[in-house]
Each structure stands twice: as structure tokens, then as C-alpha cells.
Design a protein around this motif. Structure first.
Motif, PDB file in Angstrom:
ATOM      1  N   LEU A 108       0.847  -1.185   0.000  1.00  0.00           N
ATOM      2  CA  LEU A 108       0.000   0.000   0.000  1.00  0.00           C
ATOM      3  C   LEU A 108       0.881   1.233   0.000  1.00  0.00           C
ATOM      4  N   ASP A 109       0.481   2.231  -0.794  1.00  0.00           N
ATOM      5  CA  ASP A 109       1.173   3.519  -0.784  1.00  0.00           C
ATOM      6  C   ASP A 109       1.136   4.135   0.605  1.00  0.00           C
ATOM      7  N   ASP A 110       2.114   4.968   0.884  1.00  0.00           N
ATOM      8  CA  ASP A 110       2.137   5.764   2.108  1.00  0.00           C
ATOM      9  C   ASP A 110       1.560   7.131   1.744  1.00  0.00           C
ATOM     10  N   PRO A 111       0.433   7.525   2.338  1.00  0.00           N
ATOM     11  CA  PRO A 111      -0.186   8.796   1.952  1.00  0.00           C
ATOM     12  C   PRO A 111       0.658  10.024   2.265  1.00  0.00           C
ATOM     13  N   ARG A 112       1.720   9.860   3.057  1.00  0.00           N
ATOM     14  CA  ARG A 112       2.592  10.989   3.385  1.00  0.00           C
ATOM     15  C   ARG A 112       3.693  11.191   2.359  1.00  0.00           C
ATOM     16  N   VAL A 113       3.806  10.262   1.405  1.00  0.00           N
ATOM     17  CA  VAL A 113       4.862  10.301   0.393  1.00  0.00           C
ATOM     18  C   VAL A 113       4.222  10.598  -0.965  1.00  0.00           C
ATOM     19  N   PRO A 114       4.838  11.472  -1.765  1.00  0.00           N
ATOM     20  CA  PRO A 114       4.270  11.753  -3.099  1.00  0.00           C
ATOM     21  C   PRO A 114       4.119  10.471  -3.923  1.00  0.00           C
ATOM     22  N   GLY A 126       3.818   0.971  -3.322  1.00  0.00           N
ATOM     23  CA  GLY A 126       4.133   1.033  -1.907  1.00  0.00           C
ATOM     24  C   GLY A 126       4.910  -0.164  -1.393  1.00  0.00           C
ATOM     25  N   GLN A 127       5.161  -0.115  -0.092  1.00  0.00           N
ATOM     26  CA  GLN A 127       5.909  -1.183   0.563  1.00  0.00           C
ATOM     27  C   GLN A 127       4.968  -2.264   1.059  1.00  0.00           C
TER      28      GLN A 127
END
Length: 84
Positions: free
Chosen positions: A21-27, A34-35
Motif C-alpha cells: 500500500l502507498d504511504d499517503p505521506r509520500v508523493p 508502496g511497501q
């Protein structure tokens, strides 16, 4: 555009859907999903398949032991999906 975060993820039915899943804090980076989420192991096998191991992986296909043994090896789910 609407101010609602949209996250990219990777997963399969056999992995109860989500593995990364993407990290919403990272562009957002195109093509990146995601990781691995906590508790999940992922790696690229020698044949460039993405393989996954963890408590989220299914126990096997219903009444299909041959198919199950083909995709579950040493605790790793080995779908026939090629990494780019």
C-alpha cells in the motif's frame, strides 16, 4: 483534484487482497504500489515472479490439491505474475 487521497495497492484474492500500500505521506510515484504491509514478506524469485509469505495467504484452493501444491511452496505463495 477533490482533495481525497487515492492510494495504490497490490494484492490478489489468494492473499486476501492486500500485500502493499502507498504511504499517503509520500508523493505518488507512477508504477509504484508502496511497501509490503507489516507482517508480510515479499521478494522476487529467480524466475522474476513476485512471491509472498505471511498470515494473510490462503490455505489452498477448495478441492484442488494439485493447483494448491503448484502455487504454495515452503510457505510462499508463488503466483505466475512476472515482475517488470
Amino acid at each position: 483534484m477533490l482533495g481525497i487521497p487515492v492510494l495504490q495497492a497490490y494484492g490478489l484474492t489468494e492473499t486476501t487482497a492486500i500485500c502493499t500500500l502507498d504511504d499517503p505521506r509520500v508523493p505518488v510515484e507512477p508504477g509504484y504500489v508502496g511497501q509490503a504491509i507489516p507482517g508480510i514478506e515479499m521478494k522476487i524469485a529467480k524466475n522474476e515472479e513476485i512471491i509472498v509469505r505471511g498470515p494473510h495467504v490462503f490455505a489452498g484452493y477448495w478441492n484442488r490439491p494439485d493447483e494448491t501444491s503448484r502455487v504454495l511452496r515452503d510457505g510462499w505463495f508463488t503466483p505466475e505474475i512476472k515482475a517488470k
